[in-house]
Scaffold this motif. Sequence first.
Motif: not given
Length: 394
Positions: A94-100, A125-133, A155-160
Amino acid sequence: MDLSRAIAAADNGMWSSVIDCLQDFPLDRLKDNDRVLDLALQVLLHGDLEQQWTIAKIIPKLGEIALQPLIELVNNPDIDLEDRWAAGRILGGFNQPQSIAALVTLIQQDEDPELTAIATGALAQIGTPAIAALTALLVPTAAGGSSQLALAVGTLARIRHSQTIEPLLQLVDNPDPQIRTLVIEALGSFHDPRVLPLLISKLTDVSASVRKATVVALCLRGDLATELNLLDRLQPLLFDLNLEVCLAAARGLARVNDPGVVPLLAKVLGSSQTPDRLKSAVILALGWIGTQPAIDVLIAALTQTDPFAPELMIAIGKTERERTYASQQLVAYWRSSHLAATPLPSIVKQEIATALGNLGNLATVPDLEQLLTDPDDRVRLHAHTAIAKLSSTI
């Protein structure tokens, strides 16, 4: 199609039947269906591992109505950890703020290592939307300690994604060597002009793990060997006080496109001061390089380094660039051994046969046939296998 069959199956704990019913349900009727959600969550909570994996593919199709129940499951300390892990994995879809936010909270709580690992994997797995958090967790007061900071960096490293470079750069001088190591490992995969000067500066870091990570990262840029003067920069690391750093340098130099690499590795291999593990790494590196000069070093070492003869044979036999040349030099060595006062050990003759079979030169069959008369059964078996392998290429 109604849900009566699925509901009946759930009432009887027949979770596979519930899954079968839901899989047959039309996609347009899954979305925002509260009854389907209730059945799916029952399977998630009561099914076995395989059933949980299957239902995890269905739940995201229900849409945002599944978010809050999943978040509640993840944060519920009264249910089994396995069920919380399963809910955490699904949240990654889920690419959603709540899930992040929920997944970040799990990292901050650091309640269970495996649960935290699920959270970091889901965020990746969510990827770039999770970078800010995740970037917010890099602030020491927000991270709540080095373990959470390490998780955020990992985790940031895994987003690449290039968006992670800037926050990671802020941590290159973190006092915790684990954090610095994670940062170098992450940044090393980016071809960004800001990264290379940083990597070069970290070759002299006080932490061995940071130096090792830096060597690995720089050797991935072997195409810039001349521009970065990599050979001169990495040479001291072959003699580092930490053996793991030396091993990384030996393996990494095999990727560096510089004619000076082979003479340097030859010097290390020939030194009586070189630890055995480092000699093994150098032998493998020379085999990976596989040029004629590299093969010559390996062949020459056969007469000097008897304990490493099997490893030398294996490295020669696995070379790819100069296979014909390697087989010719190996045969020349084999023939010259007939004149030696001490016969070759059986293990060495076995590896000669295997290497010749791998190198694919049909001209070496007559020499392999000589090995068929060896008194050792294992040598004859290896020779027969090599001949069969070469014959299959005709």
